[in-house]
Design a protein around this motif. Structure first.
Motif, short mmCIF file in Angstrom:
data_model
loop_
_atom_site.label_atom_id
_atom_site.label_comp_id
_atom_site.label_asym_id
_atom_site.label_seq_id
_atom_site.Cartn_x
_atom_site.Cartn_y
_atom_site.Cartn_z
N LEU A 94 11.84 43.62 47.53
CA LEU A 94 10.71 44.53 47.48
C LEU A 94 10.81 45.57 48.57
CD1 LEU A 94 7.76 42.02 46.92
CD2 LEU A 94 8.57 43.72 45.29
N LYS A 95 10.46 46.81 48.23
CA LYS A 95 10.40 47.87 49.23
C LYS A 95 9.26 48.82 48.87
CE LYS A 95 13.60 51.22 47.18
NZ LYS A 95 14.78 52.08 47.44
N PRO A 96 8.76 49.57 49.84
CA PRO A 96 7.67 50.50 49.54
C PRO A 96 8.06 51.46 48.42
CG PRO A 96 7.93 50.27 51.90
CD PRO A 96 9.09 49.55 51.27
N LEU A 97 7.10 51.78 47.58
CA LEU A 97 7.34 52.65 46.43
C LEU A 97 7.89 54.01 46.88
CD1 LEU A 97 6.93 52.91 43.31
CD2 LEU A 97 4.76 54.02 43.84
N SER A 98 9.03 54.39 46.31
CA SER A 98 9.63 55.68 46.62
C SER A 98 10.75 55.95 45.63
CB SER A 98 10.17 55.70 48.06
OG SER A 98 10.59 57.01 48.42
N TYR A 99 11.60 56.92 45.92
CA TYR A 99 12.75 57.23 45.09
C TYR A 99 13.85 56.20 45.32
CZ TYR A 99 14.51 59.08 49.51
OH TYR A 99 14.91 59.21 50.83
N PHE A 100 14.89 56.23 44.46
CA PHE A 100 16.08 55.44 44.73
C PHE A 100 17.28 56.39 44.81
CE2 PHE A 100 15.46 55.39 40.13
CZ PHE A 100 16.73 55.63 39.60
N LYS A 122 23.93 58.90 42.92
CA LYS A 122 25.22 59.54 43.20
C LYS A 122 25.28 60.83 42.38
CE LYS A 122 30.20 58.74 43.13
NZ LYS A 122 31.28 57.77 42.77
N PRO A 123 25.35 61.96 43.05
CA PRO A 123 25.34 63.23 42.31
C PRO A 123 26.46 63.30 41.28
CG PRO A 123 25.06 63.61 44.65
CD PRO A 123 25.43 62.16 44.50
N SER A 124 26.12 63.88 40.13
CA SER A 124 27.08 64.05 39.05
C SER A 124 26.86 65.41 38.41
CB SER A 124 26.90 62.94 38.01
OG SER A 124 25.63 63.05 37.39
N LYS A 125 27.74 65.76 37.47
CA LYS A 125 27.57 67.02 36.76
C LYS A 125 26.26 67.03 36.00
CE LYS A 125 29.93 70.09 33.52
NZ LYS A 125 31.13 70.28 32.64
N LYS A 126 25.86 65.87 35.50
CA LYS A 126 24.64 65.77 34.70
C LYS A 126 23.39 65.78 35.59
CE LYS A 126 22.79 63.09 30.85
NZ LYS A 126 23.01 61.90 29.97
N TYR A 127 23.40 64.99 36.66
CA TYR A 127 22.25 64.91 37.56
C TYR A 127 22.74 65.16 38.98
CZ TYR A 127 20.34 62.49 33.48
OH TYR A 127 19.95 62.17 32.20
N ASN A 128 22.74 66.41 39.38
CA ASN A 128 23.30 66.79 40.67
C ASN A 128 22.24 66.74 41.77
OD1 ASN A 128 25.17 67.65 42.54
ND2 ASN A 128 24.79 69.83 42.14
N PHE A 129 21.69 65.54 41.98
CA PHE A 129 20.72 65.35 43.06
C PHE A 129 20.84 63.93 43.58
CE2 PHE A 129 18.62 65.05 38.88
CZ PHE A 129 18.11 63.76 38.89
N THR A 130 20.27 63.66 44.72
CA THR A 130 20.47 62.36 45.39
C THR A 130 19.25 61.45 45.38
OG1 THR A 130 19.87 63.34 47.53
CG2 THR A 130 22.21 63.35 46.93
N LYS A 131 18.08 62.01 45.14
CA LYS A 131 16.85 61.21 45.19
C LYS A 131 16.24 61.15 43.79
CE LYS A 131 15.91 62.66 49.95
NZ LYS A 131 14.96 63.39 50.84
N ARG A 132 16.31 59.99 43.18
CA ARG A 132 16.00 59.83 41.77
C ARG A 132 14.81 58.89 41.58
NH1 ARG A 132 20.94 58.55 37.55
NH2 ARG A 132 19.71 58.25 35.64
N PHE A 133 14.04 59.11 40.52
CA PHE A 133 12.92 58.20 40.24
C PHE A 133 12.68 58.08 38.75
CE2 PHE A 133 10.81 62.33 40.39
CZ PHE A 133 9.86 62.25 39.38
N GLY A 134 12.01 56.99 38.38
CA GLY A 134 11.60 56.74 37.01
C GLY A 134 10.09 56.68 36.93
N PRO A 135 9.53 56.15 35.84
CA PRO A 135 8.08 56.15 35.66
C PRO A 135 7.32 55.32 36.68
CG PRO A 135 9.16 54.88 33.93
CD PRO A 135 10.24 55.60 34.67
#
Length: 315
Positions: free
Chosen positions: A91-97, A100-113
């Protein structure tokens, strides 16, 4: 014990109050008040658990850095009482996960619903603590990897690679949940599972076998969660898939209609309706026309949370 005390209180009060018509009316009011208080007391718990399950749109492809400073501050403000376990991790405080940046998703901080499920619930209930237990893996089928009655034969028929052919996601999610519950018990905390959010089905649209069995399989999944977690009144919130047709062209309609039907089977099921075709104005997507973008994930999380709030009033 609490129920016995309440029943005894009601019994003694009945004996004292029954007599005149006026007293009978007062008696009825008294009983209703007591039972309402009992229901509210039974519902209170130190921690409310929300379960999350599904495939890639439950994993999420929102870019945390695209959120406004206001939203980030809102998340920061509730992170001390909303915690997340993702795919069996601690368990960890709610935040992004991390991503790894890729051509499709070129960012480092990702989240879902989960991000806006937790935020919306926490802001609606300022004194309540929440734990979210999420298990998700992209490209997995309810017919195969997610089946509570998993078999190698079924999984081999629909899953696309060695990892997905072997993984038993329902079993793993149950382990995640029980691990979290044991942790809460060891801390002396009371808890209540208040609902499950399900975002899955895109994979099943691609196979005639999986698509035509989806309705039965989704009913079976819900029944298993409720039975295996001893929560017969568990609210089950379904996110309606809206992927473009692929190999099996009728598959999208099969899955969407099955989700509509299962979503209306009983009052504790519901479905978040989505638009079937581009431009996806309700829940915006990335350019792949499959995965929800930052705004889409934010809206999906909010929609899940609002549905949960409505459904838990039934308990």
């Amino acid at each position: 014990m609490q129920r016995v005390l309440i029943q005894n209180t009601i019994s003694l009060s009945l004996k004292k109050m029954i007599g005149t018509k006026a007293n009978k009316i007062l008696c009825i009011v008294f009983i209703v008040t007591i039972l309402t208080t009992q229901a509210q007391t039974d519902y209170k718990a130190d921690v409310h658990l929300v379960l999350l399950a599904g495939q890639s749109n439950m994993v999420g492809a929102g870019n945390y850095d695209e959120l406004s400073s206001v939203d980030k501050k809102r998340i920061e403000n509730i992170s001390d009482r909303v915690f997340l376990s993702y795919n069996g991790k601690a368990l960890k405080p709610l935040s992004y996960f991390n991503n790894k940046p890729s051509k499709k998703y070129n960012f480092t901080k990702r989240f879902g619903p989960e991000l806006f499920i937790g935020l919306t619930l926490a802001e609606a209930n300022p004194n309540q603590k929440y734990v979210l237990v999420k298990r998700a893996l992209g490209g997995t089928s309810l017919y195969g990897a997610w089946s509570p009655e998993w078999s190698a034969e079924k999984s081999n028929a629909v899953e696309m690679d060695a990892q997905r052919k072997k993984i038993k996601l329902y079993e793993l999610h149950l382990k995640d949940i029980h691990k979290t519950l044991e942790q809460l018990k060891s801390q002396g905390k009371s808890f209540k599972i208040i609902g499950l959010t399900w975002m899955q089905g895109e994979k099943d649209t691609n196979s005639e076998l999986a698509a035509k069995n989806y309705r039965e399989n989704l009913e079976n999944l819900i029944n298993h969660y409720r039975k295996d977690l001893n929560t017969s009144k568990l609210p089950f919130i379904i996110g309606q898939v809206n992927v473009l047709p692929r190999k099996y062209k009728p598959g999208v309609d099969f899955i969407r209609n099955a989700q509509i039907e299962v979503g209306s089977l009983d009052e504790r099921n519901t479905m978040i309706k989505t638009s079937k075709e581009s431009p996806w104005n309700d829940f915006p997507k990335h350019l792949d026309n499959t995965h929800y973008n930052t705004i889409g994930q934010k809206r999906l999380g909010e929609a899940f949370a609002k549905s949960l709030i409505e459904k838990i009033k039934l308990n």
